[in-house]
Design a protein around this motif. Structure first.
Motif, short mmCIF file in Angstrom:
data_model
loop_
_atom_site.label_atom_id
_atom_site.label_comp_id
_atom_site.label_asym_id
_atom_site.label_seq_id
_atom_site.Cartn_x
_atom_site.Cartn_y
_atom_site.Cartn_z
N ARG A 122 0.85 -1.20 0.00
CA ARG A 122 0.00 0.00 0.00
C ARG A 122 0.88 1.24 0.00
O ARG A 122 1.81 1.36 0.81
CB ARG A 122 -0.93 0.01 1.21
N PHE B 150 2.99 5.58 -8.05
CA PHE B 150 3.21 4.51 -9.02
C PHE B 150 4.57 3.88 -8.77
O PHE B 150 5.58 4.60 -8.67
CB PHE B 150 3.16 5.09 -10.44
N PHE C 96 3.50 -5.41 -12.04
CA PHE C 96 2.73 -4.89 -10.92
C PHE C 96 1.46 -4.24 -11.44
O PHE C 96 1.39 -3.80 -12.59
CB PHE C 96 3.53 -3.90 -10.06
N GLN C 97 0.46 -4.21 -10.60
CA GLN C 97 -0.81 -3.58 -10.96
C GLN C 97 -1.52 -3.09 -9.71
O GLN C 97 -1.33 -3.63 -8.62
CB GLN C 97 -1.71 -4.54 -11.73
N ALA C 98 -2.32 -2.06 -9.88
CA ALA C 98 -3.12 -1.54 -8.78
C ALA C 98 -4.38 -2.38 -8.61
O ALA C 98 -4.93 -2.92 -9.57
CB ALA C 98 -3.49 -0.08 -9.03
N ASP C 99 -4.83 -2.48 -7.37
CA ASP C 99 -6.08 -3.16 -7.10
C ASP C 99 -7.23 -2.39 -7.74
O ASP C 99 -7.28 -1.16 -7.68
CB ASP C 99 -6.29 -3.26 -5.59
N TYR D 143 -1.01 -2.01 -4.38
CA TYR D 143 -0.36 -2.60 -5.56
C TYR D 143 0.04 -4.04 -5.28
O TYR D 143 0.51 -4.38 -4.18
CB TYR D 143 0.89 -1.81 -5.95
#
Length: 356
Positions: A76, A85, A105-108, A115
């Motif tokens: 987080r 980012f 990686f990706q955001a929820d 992430y």
């Protein structure tokens, strides 16, 4: 997510990820990162690790998953900016050695401050624990136009993680289809990832890569996600720095290491289906070849072309242009037909079945 469908785009994920030693306590099962577009995530375990704050930005490593081939971290990132980012991710082991890996990686989807960092290890960790440091470089994101690049902030999380083990299989199977012999030499499988060592003779001296594919473990099905070129007799041994203890089992042809984001702790059945080989697309396709391809596709109601883009200052690229497609035909399907009529696809299938 940075990972892309292997059928559409093959990428060699060879990033060095960095770390140093430490520890934290493990807790109960953690709330899962929402990931509706990706169904290949193992359950995460909650961590009890103090958050870190640098220059007004706070990072909190909330949960993890770890086996000998794959590491996942839910991180987080919060602060006063609109959002943040991850810029780069590195890992070292406790002897200060770089670990060769690829990451995404990706955001929820429901919580953009959370992430998921997904790390695929090129070489399996044979120890019972991962001892090292996860380093994450973070920068603030803003919709306002900025003349200068934002300043990044580095966070370092010391980690001592129990690792679920990997299993190595040596099927040594050969499947011959359309004068192409494919040899499945080795499989390394963990609960959440699988690597396959595959060698084959090529239809020509061109750059023939794996095209359509399917991987199945105990009724789980997933595409291939990573591709590493280990050997090609046209280029010589390309993988010694990656696989120092491996040598090609063939004298002529190509050997690759394929990865898929599924696995098993105790696999009962494994299937690898290679549907075709695909030749890498040149930036500029000869006009006579394009003319023949256009004519054949127009007979099927597909009006498409190949365009080279020049942005000046040395920049540019190329790609398909879809003018008109028949009802029910997607751009991906049209592209597959395009490379087929160009002769850039060589059909299989080569189907491997392994019962460990």
């Amino acid at each position: 997510m940075k990972h892309k469908n292997f059928v559409i785009q093959i990428s060699v994920l060879l990033l060095l990820i960095v770390a140093s030693i430490g520890g934290y306590s493990l807790g109960k099962s953690a709330p899962q990162v929402d990931n509706s577009s990706q169904n290949y995530l193992p359950p995460l375990i909650e961590l009890d690790l103090p958050p870190q704050t640098v220059n007004g930005i706070t990072a909190d490593l909330e949960s993890y998953y770890a086996d000998g081939l794959r590491l996942l971290f839910a991180v987080r990132i919060i602060g006063s900016a609109e959002s943040y980012f991850p810029d780069s991710i590195t890992i070292k082991d406790n002897s200060n050695q770089f670990i060769n890996a690829g990451y995404g990686f990706q955001a929820d989807a429901k919580d953009l401050s959370l992430y998921l960092v997904d790390v695929y290890l090129e070489n399996p960790l044979e120890t019972q624990r991962f001892e090292g440091v996860l380093e994450i470089s973070v920068y603030p994101f803003s919709t306002e136009v900025q003349n200068l690049l934002p300043e990044t902030v580095m966070f370092k999380f010391e980690a001592s993680l129990p690792l679920k083990p990997v299993l190595t299989l040596n099927p040594n199977q050969t499947i011959s289809v359309n004068k192409i012999d494919m040899f499945l030499e080795k499989i390394v499988i963990s609960p959440a990832f699988t690597q396959m060592y595959l060698c084959y003779n090529k239809p020509s001296n061109a750059d023939w890569m794996i095209g359509g594919s399917e991987f199945i473990v105990d009724s789980q099905t997933a595409p291939l996600g990573t591709y590493t070129l280990l050997f090609d007799s046209e280029y010589g041994d390309t993988g010694k720095s990656i696989e120092p203890n491996w040598s090609p089992p063939i004298e002529k042809g190509r050997c690759v290491k394929l990865g898929s984001p599924i696995g098993s702790e105790n696999p009962k059945s494994i299937e690898l289906n290679i549907l075709n080989l695909e030749q890498s697309m040149p930036e500029a396709i000869p006009e006579d070849e394009l003319a023949v391809a256009r004519e054949k596709l127009l007979q099927q109601g597909i009006d498409m072309d190949w365009q080279v883009f020049d942005y000046g200052n040395g920049g540019g690229g190329s790609g398909p242009v879809y003018n008109k497609l028949p009802a029910g035909v997607t751009e991906e399907e049209a592209y597959k037909k395009f490379i087929e009529v160009l002769g850039y696809a060589y059909q299989g299938p080569w189907e491997f079945t392994i019962n460990p």
